[in-house]
Scaffold this active site. Structure first.
Site, PDB file in Angstrom:
ATOM      1  CB  CYS A 100     -97.141  16.308  -6.482  1.00 50.60           C
ATOM      2  SG  CYS A 100     -97.177  14.442  -6.298  1.00 50.60           S
ATOM      3  CE  LYS A 139     -92.508  20.441 -12.997  1.00 49.77           C
ATOM      4  NZ  LYS A 139     -93.879  19.818 -13.244  1.00 49.77           N
ATOM      5  N   GLY A 201     -94.481  18.933 -19.634  1.00 48.13           N
ATOM      6  CA  GLY A 201     -95.693  17.902 -20.015  1.00 48.13           C
ATOM      7  C   GLY A 201     -95.474  17.489 -21.357  1.00 48.13           C
ATOM      8  CG  ASP A 202     -98.207  14.945 -22.801  1.00 49.05           C
ATOM      9  OD1 ASP A 202     -97.708  14.305 -22.049  1.00 49.05           O
ATOM     10  OD2 ASP A 202     -99.209  15.411 -23.363  1.00 49.05           O
ATOM     11  N   GLY A 224     -89.812  15.544 -18.143  1.00 50.03           N
ATOM     12  CA  GLY A 224     -90.008  14.593 -17.106  1.00 50.03           C
ATOM     13  C   GLY A 224     -90.012  13.116 -17.633  1.00 50.03           C
ATOM     14  NE  ARG A 225     -95.450  11.489 -17.913  1.00 50.51           N
ATOM     15  CZ  ARG A 225     -96.850  11.612 -18.394  1.00 50.51           C
ATOM     16  NH1 ARG A 225     -97.432  10.414 -18.371  1.00 50.51           N
ATOM     17  NH2 ARG A 225     -97.363  12.606 -19.199  1.00 50.51           N
TER      18      ARG A 225
END
EC number: 1.3.1.-
Length: 332
Positions: A100, A139, A201-202, A224-225
């Site tokens: 984080c 993580k 990531g991405d 994730g996003r």
């Protein structure tokens, strides 16, 4: 892919994201094919265990799938006790947050700030592994800063401490979520590791997932996003992994039913007041890419009652076929 005694037939994971990967969203992503889902980070501070936020985040009832709980902190003994406590609540896997980048987390030397102190990292990992009695995963990121990418050292420490699997986000802490994720160092680390590795990531499309997994040799993909506003991404990822092509897209009706079911689940889980507030960000992710979605989202965000919020979203979706016959998707 194996993590301790658990076999993951579909090594496509939902990454832990505070304020996002709550139980309603985890269950939704699992239903669409996510083979692994880690809950929102829980502080290891025992004085905060009974706050409203912590109680929601530690609700694993009717979870479905393996219950993986992420803990956050910087004290080995406190983290060890937090691991034992969460296992007592039903956690089957403990995940340690060292990724984080948020200021409020790093300012207390937790999250990705821990990567600056390799000795403390070793102490925390050893303490949690010894205390948990279940598999412990980690993580992390490439490093604290661009000039200090110490992922190879952290990975070696993790493996020696008995960590069961490693998940790596392809940025440093100072990058936050800016720029583009990098995977070269992850590939280098994976070539030396004996434990499974998730790459993160991405990764926002099945095509990108396949390319990144091929580049890194990672055992699994962690999203994730990319899942925000499109939980059906996991369906497409699974199909593309198995067949090399995208499946036919979901219909507008199927996507609309998913959105409304998610909205209802949020209202039921959190209650009308908190559910309405928490649903707003998800509504934005769902609607903004659609014709007229941004304007509708702004109007809907002014609504102060959960039933009216639900009805407004339902009405927007009912009229959507007047403007398009396909749900917006960046990778089709």
């Amino acid at each position: 892919m194996n993590i301790g005694p658990y076999t993951i037939d579909t090594p496509i994971a939902l990454a832990p994201m505070a304020g996002i990967t709550d139980k309603p969203f985890r269950r939704l992503c699992r239903a669409f094919g996510a083979g692994w889902a880690v809950g929102e980070m829980l502080t290891s501070d025992p004085s905060l265990r009974h706050t409203k936020k912590s109680l929601y985040r530690s609700d694993f009832s009717e979870e479905g799938g393996i219950i993986a709980v992420q803990i956050l902190g910087n004290d080995p003994a406190v983290m060890a006790e937090a691991a034992r406590y969460n296992v007592g609540l039903g956690a089957q896997v403990i995940d340690i947050n060292m990724g984080c980048p948020a200021k409020k987390v790093c300012n207390v030397a937790a999250g990705s700030a821990l990567m600056q102190n390799e000795k403390l990292v070793a102490q925390i990992l050893q303490a949690v592994v010894a205390a948990a009695g279940v598999p412990v995963t980690l993580k992390t990121r490439l490093g604290w800063a661009d000039e200090h990418k110490n992922l190879p050292v952290i990975a070696r420490i993790a493996e020696e401490a008995g960590i069961a699997a490693l998940a790596v986000h392809g940025r440093t802490r100072t990058q936050m979520y800016k720029g583009e994720a990098e995977y070269g160092l992850i590939a280098e680390v994976k070539s030396r590791l004996k434990i499974p590795l998730w790459v993160n990531g991405d990764i926002t499309s099945p095509q990108k997932a396949a390319a990144v997994q091929a580049q890194t040799g990672a055992d699994g993909i962690m999203i994730g996003r990319g899942a925000q506003g499109q939980p059906w991404l996991f369906r497409d990822l699974k199909h593309y992994r198995e067949h090399g092509v995208l499946p036919p897209p979901l219909s507008l009706a199927e996507c609309s039913r998913t959105v409304l079911a998610h909205l209802q689940a949020l209202h039921e889980f959190y209650g009308a007041e908190a559910g309405l507030r928490i649903a707003r960000k998800h509504i934005g992710w769902y609607l903004d890419p659609l014709p007229g979605g941004e304007a509708a989202r702004r109007d809907i965000n002014r609504i102060a009652e959960a039933p009216a919020q639900y009805d407004a979203v339902a009405e927007f979706l009912r009229r959507l076929p007047e403007h398009t016959d396909t749900w917006a998707c960046s990778y089709r």
